[in-house]
Design a protein around this motif. Structure first.
Motif, mmCIF file in Angstrom:
data_model
loop_
_atom_site.group_PDB
_atom_site.id
_atom_site.type_symbol
_atom_site.label_atom_id
_atom_site.label_comp_id
_atom_site.label_asym_id
_atom_site.label_seq_id
_atom_site.Cartn_x
_atom_site.Cartn_y
_atom_site.Cartn_z
ATOM 1 N N UNK A 38 -9.968 -97.780 58.978
ATOM 2 C CA UNK A 38 -10.286 -96.636 59.817
ATOM 3 C C UNK A 38 -9.011 -95.943 60.291
ATOM 4 N N UNK A 39 -8.014 -96.741 60.660
ATOM 5 C CA UNK A 39 -6.739 -96.175 61.104
ATOM 6 C C UNK A 39 -6.072 -95.381 59.982
ATOM 7 N N UNK A 40 -6.093 -95.939 58.765
ATOM 8 C CA UNK A 40 -5.496 -95.244 57.632
ATOM 9 C C UNK A 40 -6.206 -93.935 57.332
ATOM 10 N N UNK A 41 -7.541 -93.961 57.383
ATOM 11 C CA UNK A 41 -8.317 -92.752 57.107
ATOM 12 C C UNK A 41 -8.064 -91.677 58.158
ATOM 13 N N UNK A 282 -6.906 -101.552 50.680
ATOM 14 C CA UNK A 282 -7.947 -100.616 51.105
ATOM 15 C C UNK A 282 -7.433 -99.623 52.155
ATOM 16 N N UNK A 283 -6.679 -100.039 53.187
ATOM 17 C CA UNK A 283 -6.172 -99.049 54.145
ATOM 18 C C UNK A 283 -5.234 -98.015 53.522
ATOM 19 N N UNK A 284 -4.371 -98.442 52.578
ATOM 20 C CA UNK A 284 -3.477 -97.485 51.931
ATOM 21 C C UNK A 284 -4.269 -96.503 51.081
ATOM 22 N N UNK A 285 -5.272 -97.013 50.359
ATOM 23 C CA UNK A 285 -6.134 -96.107 49.588
ATOM 24 C C UNK A 285 -6.825 -95.111 50.514
ATOM 25 N N UNK A 286 -7.339 -95.595 51.646
ATOM 26 C CA UNK A 286 -8.015 -94.702 52.592
ATOM 27 C C UNK A 286 -7.057 -93.631 53.113
ATOM 28 N N UNK A 287 -5.831 -94.036 53.402
ATOM 29 C CA UNK A 287 -4.832 -93.086 53.908
ATOM 30 C C UNK A 287 -4.550 -91.990 52.885
ATOM 31 N N UNK A 288 -4.427 -92.374 51.610
ATOM 32 C CA UNK A 288 -4.059 -91.410 50.571
ATOM 33 C C UNK A 288 -5.257 -90.643 50.015
ATOM 34 N N UNK A 289 -6.471 -91.067 50.351
ATOM 35 C CA UNK A 289 -7.655 -90.412 49.793
ATOM 36 C C UNK A 289 -8.464 -89.620 50.816
ATOM 37 N N UNK A 354 -26.834 -99.532 58.433
ATOM 38 C CA UNK A 354 -25.405 -99.858 58.377
ATOM 39 C C UNK A 354 -24.900 -99.844 56.940
ATOM 40 N N UNK A 355 -25.762 -100.192 55.992
ATOM 41 C CA UNK A 355 -25.369 -100.173 54.575
ATOM 42 C C UNK A 355 -25.070 -98.768 54.083
ATOM 43 N N UNK A 356 -25.455 -97.752 54.861
ATOM 44 C CA UNK A 356 -25.150 -96.376 54.502
ATOM 45 C C UNK A 356 -23.718 -95.976 54.755
ATOM 46 N N UNK A 357 -22.907 -96.876 55.276
ATOM 47 C CA UNK A 357 -21.478 -96.591 55.420
ATOM 48 C C UNK A 357 -20.844 -96.783 54.044
ATOM 49 N N UNK A 358 -20.654 -95.676 53.343
ATOM 50 C CA UNK A 358 -20.073 -95.759 52.001
ATOM 51 C C UNK A 358 -18.741 -95.062 51.993
ATOM 52 N N UNK A 359 -17.669 -95.779 52.172
ATOM 53 C CA UNK A 359 -16.376 -95.131 52.379
ATOM 54 C C UNK A 359 -15.464 -95.309 51.174
ATOM 55 N N UNK A 360 -14.884 -96.494 51.022
ATOM 56 C CA UNK A 360 -13.842 -96.697 50.016
ATOM 57 C C UNK A 360 -14.307 -96.363 48.605
ATOM 58 N N UNK A 361 -15.357 -97.026 48.139
ATOM 59 C CA UNK A 361 -15.812 -96.835 46.759
ATOM 60 C C UNK A 361 -16.433 -95.454 46.583
ATOM 61 N N UNK A 362 -17.067 -94.926 47.619
ATOM 62 C CA UNK A 362 -17.632 -93.577 47.537
ATOM 63 C C UNK A 362 -16.528 -92.542 47.322
ATOM 64 N N UNK A 363 -15.423 -92.686 48.039
ATOM 65 C CA UNK A 363 -14.287 -91.781 47.842
ATOM 66 C C UNK A 363 -13.741 -91.901 46.427
ATOM 67 N N UNK A 364 -13.659 -93.135 45.928
ATOM 68 C CA UNK A 364 -13.156 -93.365 44.577
ATOM 69 C C UNK A 364 -14.054 -92.696 43.541
ATOM 70 N N UNK A 365 -15.359 -92.884 43.654
ATOM 71 C CA UNK A 365 -16.283 -92.289 42.684
ATOM 72 C C UNK A 365 -16.249 -90.764 42.769
ATOM 73 N N UNK A 366 -16.087 -90.232 43.970
ATOM 74 C CA UNK A 366 -15.961 -88.778 44.117
ATOM 75 C C UNK A 366 -14.760 -88.236 43.369
ATOM 76 N N UNK A 367 -13.638 -88.959 43.443
ATOM 77 C CA UNK A 367 -12.447 -88.538 42.714
ATOM 78 C C UNK A 367 -12.663 -88.606 41.204
#
Length: 417
Positions: A38-41, A282-289, A354-367
């Motif tokens: 969350x901090x990275x994002x 995961x935090x570094x990916x979140x920061x850069x994505x 709560x399962x609707x929190x789709x962050x890391x992999x959702x961002x990846x698939x969007x890219x």
């Protein structure tokens, strides 16, 4: 004639003591990782919307790596292809360990989270395609964006608002998210591989086979295993298949049961790599994505009127909970199982939201679907952030009430003693 499943099986019943201890350790790591994610994002988002936004984009575009091997990749690509391979390696280890030596060896226990994970992919994908049906083939490429559950983010929310909730709920969410991650990597491999080069993919089987031979012999030496893993990763990357697939393939070769008494190599590697995955990758990916220009409130409102953005939000906030909840309820009816006496269906509802929190992999698939830095990729990121936040707040409201109820039960129990 098929024999009816025996009565008496309870959904979300407590697992073994050893399994409970292991889950507690995982939850501790993933909860800290969720806070870092969350901090990275947030940092990436703030930087991308600051007067220094150009420097953020410049950082994402910096290329490093040997050009002779076609690995002179941008930092954003290294984060998505390289760091997330570690994330999927840990997910693969966890899934294999669960089904080989964990409580999910029992088919009845395994069937519930698997069915919930599958429905949690199919229903949001259907919701997405329904909403974008008139937006063209390009929009349809993002159908898999709302299908993922972010394990670290979801567990962090659960840890903050659900300290008194039964441990079985956390175990179910953890298992659901791990199965979800592996389904995501299958989707990436099958549907987001545009150009396949068979020769490098075939060549990747050589280091993979040597890696498998060594780990099955109990070898733990990093100076032997790491070069083989890196070579397998590089060849999978060169084949056109997303390189994170290599992480899961490598994980599946690691034995769960050791040649000697004590924890197997899978548990050893999981213990070593989970902090790296949750605390760095995961935090570094979140920061850069996650950093995407919002253009203020007007820009945010305009972005969320796009069919793709609306479909992603609806898939996460509506499709994902409906899929998980419906599959769990139907499996209970089909197997004639009863919910554990310490739980209520509203607890399962909160967990499904709560399962609707789709962050890391959702961002990846969007890219992967729309291309890093494209306009649709930016809209997808805004939608993923919005949908994940909405799911987190809605789940927190439901589970907070249930947490207070369980806390009163505990206090009353202590008072009686």
């Amino acid at each position: 004639m098929t024999q009816a499943p025996p009565r008496g099986f309870r959904l979300f019943s407590p697992g073994s003591w050893r399994e409970a201890r292991r889950v507690v350790d995982i939850l501790r790591t993933e909860t800290v990782g969720g806070a870092l994610l969350l901090a990275g994002a947030v940092l990436g988002m703030l930087w991308a919307n600051s007067p220094w936004a150009e420097s953020y984009e410049g950082l994402r575009a910096v290329k490093i790596g040997p050009a002779a091997l076609h690995l002179d990749l941008s930092l954003a690509t290294w984060a998505a292809d390289g760091l997330l391979a570690v994330f999927f390696f840990v997910a693969g280890l966890e899934l294999k360990r669960e089904f080989v030596a964990g409580d999910l060896r029992d088919p009845r226990r395994a069937a519930i989270p698997i069915a919930a994970a599958v429905a949690g992919v199919l229903v949001p994908a259907a919701v997405y395609l329904l909403i974008t049906s008139g937006a063209g083939a390009e929009a349809a490429k993002g159908w898999a964006v709302p299908t993922a559950t972010d394990i670290a983010f979801a567990l962090a929310v659960l840890a903050v608002i659900g300290r008194h909730l039964p441990a079985a709920l956390r175990t179910f969410l953890l298992t659901l998210a791990v199965v979800d991650d592996v389904l995501a990597i299958v989707i990436i491999a099958l549907f987001y591989t545009e150009h396949l080069a068979p020769l490098p993919l075939l060549a990747a089987s050589a280091p993979l086979a040597v890696f498998a031979f060594l780990v099955r012999r109990g070898v733990r030496s990093w100076w032997l295993l790491l070069p083989l893993a890196a070579l397998a990763w590089g060849l999978v990357h060169a084949s056109g298949v997303h390189a994170t697939v290599a992480g899961v393939l490598l994980a599946f070769t690691v034995p769960v049961v050791g040649r000697r008494p004590g924890p197997g190599l899978a548990e050893h590697f999981e213990h070593r790599f989970r902090p790296l995955s949750a605390g760095v990758a995961v935090p570094v990916f979140a920061f850069l994505s996650a950093g995407v220009p919002l253009g203020g409130l007007d820009g945010l409102a305009e972005a969320l009127t796009d069919p793709v953005a609306l479909a992603v939000v609806a898939g996460l906030v509506i499709g994902k909970p409906v899929g998980v909840m419906a599959a769990t309820w139907l499996m209970a009816r089909f197997t004639r199982a009863d919910l554990d006496e310490n739980l209520a269906w509203v607890d399962v509802l909160g967990l499904s939201v709560l399962a609707g929190i789709g962050f890391t992999v959702s961002l990846l698939i969007g890219e992967l679907a729309f291309g890093i830095g494209s306009e649709r990729d930016g809209l997808t990121k805004i939608a993923v952030l919005t949908g994940s936040l909405a799911a987190a707040l809605l789940a927190a409201a439901i589970l907070r009430l249930r947490n207070n109820a369980y806390r009163r039960i505990e206090q009353a129990s202590f008072a009686e003693e």
